[in-house]
Write a protein that holds these residues in place. Structure first.
Motif, PDB file in Angstrom:
ATOM      1  N   LYS A 400     -18.827 -80.470  -7.245  1.00  0.00           N
ATOM      2  CA  LYS A 400     -17.885 -80.707  -8.341  1.00  0.00           C
ATOM      3  C   LYS A 400     -17.042 -79.473  -8.661  1.00  0.00           C
ATOM      4  O   LYS A 400     -15.902 -79.594  -9.090  1.00  0.00           O
ATOM      5  CB  LYS A 400     -18.644 -81.137  -9.600  1.00  0.00           C
ATOM      6  CG  LYS A 400     -19.381 -82.459  -9.473  1.00  0.00           C
ATOM      7  CD  LYS A 400     -20.127 -82.786 -10.761  1.00  0.00           C
ATOM      8  CE  LYS A 400     -20.871 -84.107 -10.635  1.00  0.00           C
ATOM      9  NZ  LYS A 400     -21.624 -84.433 -11.880  1.00  0.00           N
ATOM     10  N   VAL A 401     -17.617 -78.293  -8.479  1.00  0.00           N
ATOM     11  CA  VAL A 401     -16.936 -77.046  -8.826  1.00  0.00           C
ATOM     12  C   VAL A 401     -16.992 -76.112  -7.625  1.00  0.00           C
ATOM     13  O   VAL A 401     -18.064 -75.842  -7.084  1.00  0.00           O
ATOM     14  CB  VAL A 401     -17.595 -76.366 -10.052  1.00  0.00           C
ATOM     15  CG1 VAL A 401     -16.925 -75.031 -10.347  1.00  0.00           C
ATOM     16  CG2 VAL A 401     -17.535 -77.272 -11.270  1.00  0.00           C
ATOM     17  N   LEU A 402     -15.832 -75.605  -7.209  1.00  0.00           N
ATOM     18  CA  LEU A 402     -15.770 -74.628  -6.127  1.00  0.00           C
ATOM     19  C   LEU A 402     -14.818 -73.513  -6.529  1.00  0.00           C
ATOM     20  O   LEU A 402     -13.653 -73.746  -6.846  1.00  0.00           O
ATOM     21  CB  LEU A 402     -15.292 -75.274  -4.820  1.00  0.00           C
ATOM     22  CG  LEU A 402     -15.118 -74.313  -3.633  1.00  0.00           C
ATOM     23  CD1 LEU A 402     -16.454 -73.664  -3.279  1.00  0.00           C
ATOM     24  CD2 LEU A 402     -14.529 -75.043  -2.425  1.00  0.00           C
ATOM     25  N   LYS A 403     -15.325 -72.282  -6.510  1.00  0.00           N
ATOM     26  CA  LYS A 403     -14.512 -71.109  -6.849  1.00  0.00           C
ATOM     27  C   LYS A 403     -14.438 -70.194  -5.633  1.00  0.00           C
ATOM     28  O   LYS A 403     -15.461 -69.640  -5.211  1.00  0.00           O
ATOM     29  CB  LYS A 403     -15.131 -70.368  -8.035  1.00  0.00           C
ATOM     30  CG  LYS A 403     -15.235 -71.220  -9.294  1.00  0.00           C
ATOM     31  CD  LYS A 403     -15.813 -70.433 -10.454  1.00  0.00           C
ATOM     32  CE  LYS A 403     -15.975 -71.315 -11.679  1.00  0.00           C
ATOM     33  NZ  LYS A 403     -16.520 -70.566 -12.836  1.00  0.00           N
ATOM     34  N   ILE A 404     -13.217 -70.058  -5.081  1.00  0.00           N
ATOM     35  CA  ILE A 404     -13.034 -69.227  -3.895  1.00  0.00           C
ATOM     36  C   ILE A 404     -11.893 -68.232  -4.108  1.00  0.00           C
ATOM     37  O   ILE A 404     -11.286 -67.768  -3.139  1.00  0.00           O
ATOM     38  CB  ILE A 404     -12.755 -70.087  -2.641  1.00  0.00           C
ATOM     39  CG1 ILE A 404     -11.517 -70.965  -2.858  1.00  0.00           C
ATOM     40  CG2 ILE A 404     -13.970 -70.941  -2.281  1.00  0.00           C
ATOM     41  CD1 ILE A 404     -11.075 -71.694  -1.596  1.00  0.00           C
ATOM     42  N   SER A 405     -11.601 -67.906  -5.361  1.00  0.00           N
ATOM     43  CA  SER A 405     -10.505 -66.983  -5.612  1.00  0.00           C
ATOM     44  C   SER A 405     -10.767 -65.638  -4.923  1.00  0.00           C
ATOM     45  O   SER A 405     -11.897 -65.157  -4.854  1.00  0.00           O
ATOM     46  CB  SER A 405     -10.318 -66.769  -7.120  1.00  0.00           C
ATOM     47  OG  SER A 405     -11.466 -66.194  -7.701  1.00  0.00           O
ATOM     48  N   ASN A 406      -9.698 -65.068  -4.381  1.00  0.00           N
ATOM     49  CA  ASN A 406      -9.730 -63.788  -3.680  1.00  0.00           C
ATOM     50  C   ASN A 406     -10.523 -63.842  -2.373  1.00  0.00           C
ATOM     51  O   ASN A 406     -10.915 -62.796  -1.847  1.00  0.00           O
ATOM     52  CB  ASN A 406     -10.273 -62.675  -4.582  1.00  0.00           C
ATOM     53  CG  ASN A 406      -9.684 -61.331  -4.237  1.00  0.00           C
ATOM     54  OD1 ASN A 406      -8.501 -61.211  -3.935  1.00  0.00           O
ATOM     55  ND2 ASN A 406     -10.502 -60.295  -4.247  1.00  0.00           N
ATOM     56  N   CYS A 407     -10.741 -65.040  -1.843  1.00  0.00           N
ATOM     57  CA  CYS A 407     -11.254 -65.174  -0.474  1.00  0.00           C
ATOM     58  C   CYS A 407     -10.011 -65.312   0.405  1.00  0.00           C
ATOM     59  O   CYS A 407      -9.545 -66.427   0.699  1.00  0.00           O
ATOM     60  CB  CYS A 407     -12.160 -66.393  -0.347  1.00  0.00           C
ATOM     61  SG  CYS A 407     -13.717 -66.247  -1.247  1.00  0.00           S
ATOM     62  N   LEU A 418     -12.792 -79.554   3.662  1.00  0.00           N
ATOM     63  CA  LEU A 418     -13.679 -79.790   2.517  1.00  0.00           C
ATOM     64  C   LEU A 418     -13.369 -81.132   1.862  1.00  0.00           C
ATOM     65  O   LEU A 418     -14.281 -81.919   1.566  1.00  0.00           O
ATOM     66  CB  LEU A 418     -13.516 -78.661   1.502  1.00  0.00           C
ATOM     67  CG  LEU A 418     -14.259 -78.840   0.178  1.00  0.00           C
ATOM     68  CD1 LEU A 418     -15.761 -78.693   0.388  1.00  0.00           C
ATOM     69  CD2 LEU A 418     -13.772 -77.834  -0.854  1.00  0.00           C
ATOM     70  N   LEU A 419     -12.087 -81.404   1.633  1.00  0.00           N
ATOM     71  CA  LEU A 419     -11.704 -82.638   0.941  1.00  0.00           C
ATOM     72  C   LEU A 419     -12.078 -83.884   1.733  1.00  0.00           C
ATOM     73  O   LEU A 419     -12.316 -84.950   1.146  1.00  0.00           O
ATOM     74  CB  LEU A 419     -10.205 -82.628   0.649  1.00  0.00           C
ATOM     75  CG  LEU A 419      -9.735 -81.597  -0.391  1.00  0.00           C
ATOM     76  CD1 LEU A 419      -8.220 -81.638  -0.527  1.00  0.00           C
ATOM     77  CD2 LEU A 419     -10.401 -81.846  -1.740  1.00  0.00           C
ATOM     78  N   ASP A 420     -12.134 -83.764   3.056  1.00  0.00           N
ATOM     79  CA  ASP A 420     -12.522 -84.921   3.871  1.00  0.00           C
ATOM     80  C   ASP A 420     -13.945 -85.377   3.583  1.00  0.00           C
ATOM     81  O   ASP A 420     -14.283 -86.548   3.812  1.00  0.00           O
ATOM     82  CB  ASP A 420     -12.387 -84.579   5.365  1.00  0.00           C
ATOM     83  CG  ASP A 420     -10.938 -84.492   5.807  1.00  0.00           C
ATOM     84  OD1 ASP A 420     -10.073 -85.049   5.100  1.00  0.00           O
ATOM     85  OD2 ASP A 420     -10.676 -83.854   6.854  1.00  0.00           O
ATOM     86  N   LYS A 421     -14.784 -84.454   3.089  1.00  0.00           N
ATOM     87  CA  LYS A 421     -16.186 -84.790   2.834  1.00  0.00           C
ATOM     88  C   LYS A 421     -16.574 -84.687   1.360  1.00  0.00           C
ATOM     89  O   LYS A 421     -17.749 -84.794   1.035  1.00  0.00           O
ATOM     90  CB  LYS A 421     -17.094 -83.848   3.648  1.00  0.00           C
ATOM     91  CG  LYS A 421     -17.171 -84.192   5.122  1.00  0.00           C
ATOM     92  CD  LYS A 421     -17.824 -85.566   5.326  1.00  0.00           C
ATOM     93  CE  LYS A 421     -17.922 -85.908   6.787  1.00  0.00           C
ATOM     94  NZ  LYS A 421     -18.575 -87.232   6.974  1.00  0.00           N
ATOM     95  N   CYS A 422     -15.583 -84.491   0.505  1.00  0.00           N
ATOM     96  CA  CYS A 422     -15.926 -84.276  -0.907  1.00  0.00           C
ATOM     97  C   CYS A 422     -14.909 -84.982  -1.808  1.00  0.00           C
ATOM     98  O   CYS A 422     -13.800 -84.470  -2.012  1.00  0.00           O
ATOM     99  CB  CYS A 422     -15.959 -82.775  -1.210  1.00  0.00           C
ATOM    100  SG  CYS A 422     -16.471 -82.395  -2.886  1.00  0.00           S
TER     101      CYS A 422
END
Length: 467
Positions: A400-407, A418-422
């Motif tokens: 439900k929550v994914l934080k990848i800022s500054n990756c 990711l969206l294909d499976k979530c």
């Protein structure tokens, strides 16, 4: 047929039985409006109350709500009242509300909180040569150390220091904790977070007098040391939830003492406890192996792979793990954790874990099928390759929550995989990811779930799950 008064026909117990069947709070309040007798019954049956009151009013409340089991006198960080909750108030509570099992005193003023809020307005009276002068002035956070920024007459400046001294008196100290330990033997939950004057002496008295304690929050109590943990271990075997965020004097030895007697802890918050390391966490994971579900270790820089490997070995029911800022943690231990806790882990925060790369993240995504929140901000080695394995998964992710800022190595391609499976994603933080922009996502035809908020550059309110 002669009329019969309902008060003559029904006993107190029968009226209480009727009251107990009213589930709506409004209906229960209306019940108390019938007459004084019904009001008294309604008051004595009340179980929960949030209040702002001094000793005199608390005495009246104790007489009226004699069976109260939950009292909330906590204060807001930004808004509070003077003089706040004092030791005298605690004494009244401990003496008059003996049935209390839950007491919340979070953010009740410490010695200087009356001045810490910016531009707090103080209106008072000062007497000089028989005259009463009304004046209003504002204090900022520097007022405690200097009066030169406050434009008041010189003869008034001493009043500021007098007011500061009063704030030292009007605050919760060890004396209040001793009242709780001596009077509230049935207490099961106590929150005194950010009551900054408390020390081992008062909190040990709570442990000794409240031996049914199950929940204790001491966040921000900077004088707490290992002595409190030893007292809890000795007296409170049923302790399940302990908050020690920012208690920097707590060490590995204290945690070892704690879990020697408290073996049913399921929630432990030791965020920013800089003297805790692998030895302490290993003791906790082994002693509380079947019960531990939430462990918070934010910015505990002494924590490394040893802690994670111990959790992987013993804590198969772990649901929430926060290790943000623990920079010595590497891929190998995270992979072990993902394999061991794959069915239980729901929330994982490992921002600023600079040694984390694709190999461990792909294992987390593959093994932790119940994962709902993941934070890998500033894990600069992670790339799109971490998401390649999602295509072979037969089931949908629950993220439900994914934080990848500054990756900065993750691109729109990785988000697409990711969206294909979530389809359950509700919040995505991609700030400071140069290859992930709104225009880029639109050009790639990415379809985010309707309920998903994407933070490209702004400051959206983030879900609390990993904060």
């Amino acid at each position: 047929m002669p009329s019969i008064c309902i008060n003559d026909a029904l006993t107190d117990d029968e009226l209480r039985s009727i009251l107990s069947k009213l589930e709506n709070d409004k209906d229960r309040d209306i019940f108390g409006l019938v007459c004084k007798r019904w009001l008294l019954l309604q008051s004595t049956e009340r179980k929960k109350l949030a209040a702002r009151a001094g000793p005199h009013m608390l005495q009246k409340m104790a007489a009226r709500f004699s069976r109260l089991i939950e009292l909330d006198m906590s204060q807001s960080i930004s808004r509070s009242f003077f003089p706040g909750v004092t030791d005298s108030d605690i004494a009244v509570i401990a003496d008059g509300l003996r049935c209390l099992t839950v007491l919340n005193l979070q953010h009740c003023k410490d010695s200087h909180d009356g001045f810490t809020a910016q531009n707090r307005e103080i209106k008072t009276k000062f007497c000089q040569i028989g005259n009463t002068v009304d004046f209003t002035f504002s204090l900022d956070s520097e007022a405690l150390t200097s009066t030169r920024n406050i434009k008041v007459p010189i003869w008034c400046q001493s009043l500021i220091w007098c007011y500061s001294a009063l704030c030292c008196i009007f605050s919760i100290s060890d004396k209040g904790m001793m009242s709780i330990g001596g009077g509230l033997s049935s207490l099961q939950s106590l929150n005194v977070s950010y009551c900054k004057k408390l020390t081992d002496k008062g909190l040990s008295a709570v442990a000794e007098g409240c031996q049914d304690l199950q929940v204790l929050h001491l966040d921000g109590c900077k004088f707490v040391t290992d002595k409190v943990l030893k007292a809890l271990s000795k007296n409170c075997p049923n302790l399940q939830e302990l908050g020690l965020q920012g208690c920097t004097r707590v060490t590995d030895c204290g945690l070892a003492d704690l879990v020697s007697g408290c073996r049913w802890i399921h929630f432990l918050d030791i965020n920013k406890c800089s003297n805790v390391g692998d030895i302490g966490i290993s003791n906790v994971s082994e002693a509380c192996s079947s019960s531990l579900k939430t462990l918070k270790l934010l910015d505990c820089f002494r924590v490394g792979d040893g802690s994670i490997l111990s959790l992987a070995r013993f804590c198969k029911n772990l649901e929430t793990l926060i290790i943000g800022g623990c920079r010595d943690i590497s891929d190998e231990s995270i992979k072990s954790l993902a394999t061991s806790c794959g069915s239980s882990l729901k929330n994982l925060r490992m921002d600023w874990c600079l040694n984390i790369s694709n190999s461990s993240l792909s294992r987390v995504l593959a093994e932790c099928r119940n994962l709902e929140a993941l934070d890998i901000r500033c894990c600069e080695e992670v790339t799109d390759a971490a998401f390649h394995g999602l295509g072979t998964m037969g089931t949908e992710m629950r993220l439900k929550v994914l934080k990848i800022s500054n990756c900065q190595k993750i691109t729109v391609t990785g988000i697409g995989m990711l969206l294909d499976k979530c389809n359950s994603l509700e919040y995505l933080d991609v700030r400071s990811c140069p290859y992930i922009t709104k225009s880029g996502c639109d050009e790639a035809g990415l379809q985010f779930p309707d309920c998903c908020r994407v933070n490209y550059t702004g400051s959206l309110n983030e879900p609390d799950v990993l904060l």
